[in-house]
Scaffold this motif. Sequence first.
Motif, PDB file in Angstrom:
ATOM      1  N   UNK A   1     -33.635 -10.678  -1.492  1.00  0.00           N
ATOM      2  CA  UNK A   1     -33.025 -10.984  -0.187  1.00  0.00           C
ATOM      3  C   UNK A   1     -33.888 -10.435   0.939  1.00  0.00           C
ATOM      4  N   UNK A   2     -35.202 -10.471   0.774  1.00  0.00           N
ATOM      5  CA  UNK A   2     -36.106  -9.828   1.720  1.00  0.00           C
ATOM      6  C   UNK A   2     -36.087 -10.507   3.091  1.00  0.00           C
ATOM      7  N   UNK A   3     -35.995 -11.850   3.097  1.00  0.00           N
ATOM      8  CA  UNK A   3     -35.967 -12.547   4.382  1.00  0.00           C
ATOM      9  C   UNK A   3     -34.728 -12.153   5.188  1.00  0.00           C
ATOM     10  N   UNK A   4     -33.588 -12.091   4.500  1.00  0.00           N
ATOM     11  CA  UNK A   4     -32.344 -11.699   5.174  1.00  0.00           C
ATOM     12  C   UNK A   4     -32.439 -10.265   5.687  1.00  0.00           C
ATOM     13  N   UNK A   5     -32.969  -9.387   4.863  1.00  0.00           N
ATOM     14  CA  UNK A   5     -33.077  -7.982   5.268  1.00  0.00           C
ATOM     15  C   UNK A   5     -34.095  -7.828   6.397  1.00  0.00           C
ATOM     16  N   UNK A   6     -35.170  -8.603   6.351  1.00  0.00           N
ATOM     17  CA  UNK A   6     -36.144  -8.564   7.431  1.00  0.00           C
ATOM     18  C   UNK A   6     -35.546  -8.990   8.758  1.00  0.00           C
ATOM     19  N   UNK A   7     -34.722 -10.032   8.747  1.00  0.00           N
ATOM     20  CA  UNK A   7     -34.052 -10.479   9.982  1.00  0.00           C
ATOM     21  C   UNK A   7     -33.115  -9.396  10.501  1.00  0.00           C
TER      22      UNK A   7
ATOM     23  N   UNK B   1     -32.091  -5.119  14.575  1.00  0.00           N
ATOM     24  CA  UNK B   1     -31.505  -3.786  14.651  1.00  0.00           C
ATOM     25  C   UNK B   1     -31.971  -3.069  15.917  1.00  0.00           C
ATOM     26  N   UNK B   2     -31.150  -2.198  16.481  1.00  0.00           N
ATOM     27  CA  UNK B   2     -31.610  -1.404  17.635  1.00  0.00           C
ATOM     28  C   UNK B   2     -32.730  -0.440  17.273  1.00  0.00           C
ATOM     29  N   UNK B   3     -32.998  -0.264  15.981  1.00  0.00           N
ATOM     30  CA  UNK B   3     -34.072   0.652  15.570  1.00  0.00           C
ATOM     31  C   UNK B   3     -35.434  -0.020  15.497  1.00  0.00           C
ATOM     32  N   UNK B   4     -35.485  -1.351  15.545  1.00  0.00           N
ATOM     33  CA  UNK B   4     -36.744  -2.049  15.313  1.00  0.00           C
ATOM     34  C   UNK B   4     -37.817  -1.656  16.325  1.00  0.00           C
ATOM     35  N   UNK B   5     -37.543  -1.818  17.612  1.00  0.00           N
ATOM     36  CA  UNK B   5     -38.562  -1.529  18.616  1.00  0.00           C
ATOM     37  C   UNK B   5     -38.838  -0.035  18.769  1.00  0.00           C
ATOM     38  N   UNK B   6     -37.831   0.841  18.717  1.00  0.00           N
ATOM     39  CA  UNK B   6     -38.160   2.274  18.735  1.00  0.00           C
ATOM     40  C   UNK B   6     -39.032   2.714  17.568  1.00  0.00           C
ATOM     41  N   UNK B   7     -38.755   2.204  16.365  1.00  0.00           N
ATOM     42  CA  UNK B   7     -39.602   2.547  15.210  1.00  0.00           C
ATOM     43  C   UNK B   7     -41.001   1.995  15.408  1.00  0.00           C
ATOM     44  N   UNK B   8     -41.092   0.746  15.887  1.00  0.00           N
ATOM     45  CA  UNK B   8     -42.411   0.147  16.118  1.00  0.00           C
ATOM     46  C   UNK B   8     -43.196   0.956  17.146  1.00  0.00           C
ATOM     47  N   UNK B   9     -42.523   1.392  18.219  1.00  0.00           N
ATOM     48  CA  UNK B   9     -43.198   2.194  19.229  1.00  0.00           C
ATOM     49  C   UNK B   9     -43.619   3.552  18.686  1.00  0.00           C
TER      50      UNK B   9
ATOM     51  N   UNK C   1     -34.773   1.587   6.425  1.00  0.00           N
ATOM     52  CA  UNK C   1     -34.031   1.348   5.182  1.00  0.00           C
ATOM     53  C   UNK C   1     -32.562   1.104   5.488  1.00  0.00           C
ATOM     54  N   UNK C   2     -31.985   1.936   6.356  1.00  0.00           N
ATOM     55  CA  UNK C   2     -30.571   1.755   6.701  1.00  0.00           C
ATOM     56  C   UNK C   2     -30.373   0.465   7.500  1.00  0.00           C
ATOM     57  N   UNK C   3     -31.322   0.152   8.386  1.00  0.00           N
ATOM     58  CA  UNK C   3     -31.205  -1.079   9.175  1.00  0.00           C
ATOM     59  C   UNK C   3     -31.220  -2.320   8.286  1.00  0.00           C
ATOM     60  N   UNK C   4     -31.795  -2.227   7.086  1.00  0.00           N
ATOM     61  CA  UNK C   4     -31.859  -3.374   6.180  1.00  0.00           C
ATOM     62  C   UNK C   4     -30.553  -3.622   5.438  1.00  0.00           C
ATOM     63  N   UNK C   5     -29.627  -2.670   5.462  1.00  0.00           N
ATOM     64  CA  UNK C   5     -28.391  -2.788   4.690  1.00  0.00           C
ATOM     65  C   UNK C   5     -27.410  -3.739   5.358  1.00  0.00           C
ATOM     66  N   UNK C   6     -26.619  -4.437   4.527  1.00  0.00           N
ATOM     67  CA  UNK C   6     -25.571  -5.281   5.094  1.00  0.00           C
ATOM     68  C   UNK C   6     -24.302  -4.449   5.283  1.00  0.00           C
TER      69      UNK C   6
END
Length: 409
Positions: free
Chosen positions: A41-47, A52-60, A95-100
């Motif tokens: 389910x990698x595509x779903x978890x990637x989306x 997630x609100x963590x995506x851009x802070x982690x990227x930065x 990892x947590x952001x990937x969870x449903x």
Amino acid sequence: MFRTHLVSWMAFAWGALLFLPIGVNYLTFLALLAALLAGGRWAERGRRIRHSPYWWPVAGFVGWTVFCLAAQPAYFAETPSNLFHGLRIALTFLVVAALDERELSSGLRGLVIGGLAGLAIAAVNGVIGLPPSDLWRSLISHHGNKSISNALIYALLAVLAVRVAFEQAPWKQSALLLIGAMACIAQIVVVLPSRTSMIAAVFAMALLAVHRWRNAWRPLISAVAATTALAGAVLTLQPDISREFERGLNQLRAADSERVEMTNSWGVRYHLYDKTAAMVADRPVLGWGIGSWNGQWRARADAAIGDINMPHNDYLWMGAQAGIPGLIAMLALVLAGAGRCWSRRDAIGAMGLAAIVILALGASFNSALRDAAIGLSLPFVTALLVSRAVLAPSSDPPSGPDGRKPSMA
């Protein structure tokens, strides 16, 4: 079927076992990561991660760390360790952001069960005593950063129990929640006396009062007054706690002396913050380099405290090594999702806010991210609650001016 529920079980295990020693925390972290990789389910978890609100802070955070690493003229003995912990911090949130939603709920169920088990262990030790063991030492005594981690999480559980008790629930359920909150408060006041966790609990409780009654001044003032009274009662009924705070203030008053001892906890922090802030001021753009803090500290600090390996403030730690942009990146990572949680008027949003404020204070007075003894537990719990606030459908219509749900009549 087993593969479908594997991630849920691993999230449950991480939540249930996070009160145990750091080695167990690493095992559950790696087990959940492996379950995610094996579960598909990698595509779903990637989306889910990208939204997630963590995506851009982690990227930065990761991007600026890599840029500073490439730009710094030299590497240090602590550079590999700092990179490892930076990667661990980023992976924990992703990892947590990937969870449903079901997997997040499993992790939170594990947290509640683990918390109750920890309270039972502390109660048994208080009544009949337990033999010495590393498994439960940080649950029954104040010992190192792992016990501080447990105290911070119990502070969070106490605040959450109080908030849920004020929902429109049967009085028996509310009474049980309030009893649980009192047990958690006893844990952080009597068993694991942590000044940081007590301060964090008061701040989080006051913030949740503002969140719930932001448009109703009378109940808001009453709730803040009740929180203040509770804090005052704890200080009055537990004179040892009052003496601890008084001792800390005396340590701060004496902190400008030329020499400070390791036992001078608040005085040591004064020197840590003062000298680390000077590091940031000296090189505000790129910092001194990833892994540089330890060497800079030893060069600036008194020899009596020169062996400390972290500044007990994650924002200053990152700022010293990666400049003000690094400090801002760390702060953005801690505060990620605060706006989404605030916009929800229900208990789910309040839980996310409480977790954020406790993590933010833990990162201010202890190394709640840099030190894995705290950073494998508290950020995980925070990410669980914030991610749940983002994914869960709204369970509460907007409150009326008195803080109550509007009538459907």
